[in-house]
Design a protein around this motif. Structure first.
Motif, mmCIF file in Angstrom:
data_model
loop_
_atom_site.group_PDB
_atom_site.id
_atom_site.type_symbol
_atom_site.label_atom_id
_atom_site.label_comp_id
_atom_site.label_asym_id
_atom_site.label_seq_id
_atom_site.Cartn_x
_atom_site.Cartn_y
_atom_site.Cartn_z
ATOM 1 N N VAL A 1 0.851 -1.195 0.000
ATOM 2 C CA VAL A 1 0.000 0.000 0.000
ATOM 3 C C VAL A 1 0.884 1.242 0.000
ATOM 4 O O VAL A 1 0.579 2.243 -0.642
ATOM 5 N N ALA A 2 1.989 1.176 0.740
ATOM 6 C CA ALA A 2 2.954 2.270 0.778
ATOM 7 C C ALA A 2 4.301 1.723 1.250
ATOM 8 O O ALA A 2 4.373 0.612 1.784
ATOM 9 N N PHE A 3 5.360 2.509 1.048
ATOM 10 C CA PHE A 3 6.703 2.063 1.466
ATOM 11 C C PHE A 3 7.537 3.280 1.827
ATOM 12 O O PHE A 3 7.191 4.415 1.458
ATOM 13 N N ASN A 4 8.638 3.060 2.542
ATOM 14 C CA ASN A 4 9.632 4.127 2.631
ATOM 15 C C ASN A 4 10.938 3.634 2.017
ATOM 16 O O ASN A 4 11.092 2.441 1.731
ATOM 17 N N ARG A 5 11.852 4.529 1.785
ATOM 18 C CA ARG A 5 13.059 4.200 1.027
ATOM 19 C C ARG A 5 14.059 3.389 1.835
ATOM 20 O O ARG A 5 15.103 2.985 1.315
ATOM 21 N N GLN A 6 13.734 3.136 3.116
ATOM 22 C CA GLN A 6 14.582 2.236 3.919
ATOM 23 C C GLN A 6 14.094 0.790 3.795
ATOM 24 O O GLN A 6 14.649 -0.108 4.423
ATOM 25 N N LEU B 1 11.850 -4.983 3.121
ATOM 26 C CA LEU B 1 12.018 -5.301 1.704
ATOM 27 C C LEU B 1 13.487 -5.119 1.342
ATOM 28 O O LEU B 1 14.158 -4.221 1.854
ATOM 29 N N ASP B 2 14.001 -5.980 0.451
ATOM 30 C CA ASP B 2 15.401 -5.851 0.013
ATOM 31 C C ASP B 2 15.541 -4.835 -1.107
ATOM 32 O O ASP B 2 16.559 -4.167 -1.229
ATOM 33 N N ILE B 3 14.513 -4.772 -1.936
ATOM 34 C CA ILE B 3 14.521 -3.862 -3.093
ATOM 35 C C ILE B 3 13.080 -3.374 -3.268
ATOM 36 O O ILE B 3 12.134 -4.103 -2.969
ATOM 37 N N VAL C 1 14.627 1.634 -9.454
ATOM 38 C CA VAL C 1 14.896 0.463 -8.625
ATOM 39 C C VAL C 1 15.581 0.981 -7.363
ATOM 40 O O VAL C 1 16.665 1.553 -7.441
ATOM 41 N N ILE C 2 14.908 0.839 -6.226
ATOM 42 C CA ILE C 2 15.435 1.399 -4.969
ATOM 43 C C ILE C 2 16.068 0.280 -4.148
ATOM 44 O O ILE C 2 15.435 -0.735 -3.856
ATOM 45 N N LYS C 3 17.345 0.492 -3.794
ATOM 46 C CA LYS C 3 18.034 -0.490 -2.939
ATOM 47 C C LYS C 3 18.329 0.151 -1.600
ATOM 48 O O LYS C 3 19.262 0.933 -1.482
#
Ligand code: ADP
Ligand code: MG
Length: 185
Positions: free
Chosen positions: A119-124, A173-175, A182-184
């Protein structure tokens, strides 16, 4: 007041504003980003999901890869992954999500990559899901494994937000793959 359920509502409302055409276009962009990584080529066993309610769709993956597993909901808020065979062999579960009738269940430790809806995420790498805790429960042992399953969040870029905070049980999440990048973490 900002709490988890208000944040969920906010991001679900935003997602519901997408037209079918936008969902299709953005999903294609996301799929292109996935193909720019080596996640699919190098991997034999992939767990994915069947998109509903304007979730970014990975249905192209279902037709183009022949070793895909999809979630099957069980009792006690748990799930398993069963082999996807063909679209006629899916049946709606209690959430209205089509799931395989296949009895070919895969062991968690054999899954190389799992594409996870959100639904949502942060960059960490923190994920906000629908609130069932299914992925947190299924992958709780993941951190102790020698070869953990790579967890890939699938998102529209507008689902990213600093307001998302991890709770003790949240599995990271790993990625994160969006229509733009593509956020790592
Ligand atoms: P989601 O990850 O779907 O956004 P939450 O992280 O808010 O949902 O978790 C939903 C519920 O699931 C919480 O009440 C949490 O206590 C429970 N939960 C999550 N992981 C576990 C676990 N490993 N064992 C038991 N309960 C869990
Ligand atoms: Mg969680």
């Amino acid at each position: 007041m900002i709490n988890k359920s208000n944040i969920r509502k906010h991001f679900l409302t935003r997602r519901n504003l997408l037209s079918a055409h936008e969902v299709e276009q953005l999903s294609r962009d996301i799929y292109r980003q996935i193909l720019s990584t080596s996640l699919i080529e190098d991997t034999k066993i992939i767990a994915s999901y069947f998109a509903i309610s304007n979730e970014a769709s990975l249905n192209l993956l279902l037709t183009e890869h022949n070793n895909i597993y999809l979630p099957v909901v069980k009792t006690n808020q748990t799930m398993l992954f069963a082999k996807y065979t063909c679209s006629h062999e899916l049946v709606n579960n209690k959430y209205g999500i089509p799931e395989p009738i296949s009895k070919q269940i895969i062991s968690a430790h054999k899954i190389d990559v799992c594409f996870v809806p959100l639904v949502a995420f942060n960059r960490q790498g923190v994920r906000l899901g629908m609130g069932g805790g299914y992925y947190d429960r299924y992958f709780q042992y993941n951190k102790d494994k020698k070869k953990p399953t790579k967890l890939i969040g699938i998102a529209y870029d507008f689902q990213g937000s600093d307001t998302i905070k991890a709770q003790s049980w949240d599995i990271p999440l790993d990625i994160i793959i969006t229509n733009k990048e593509v956020i790592k973490p």
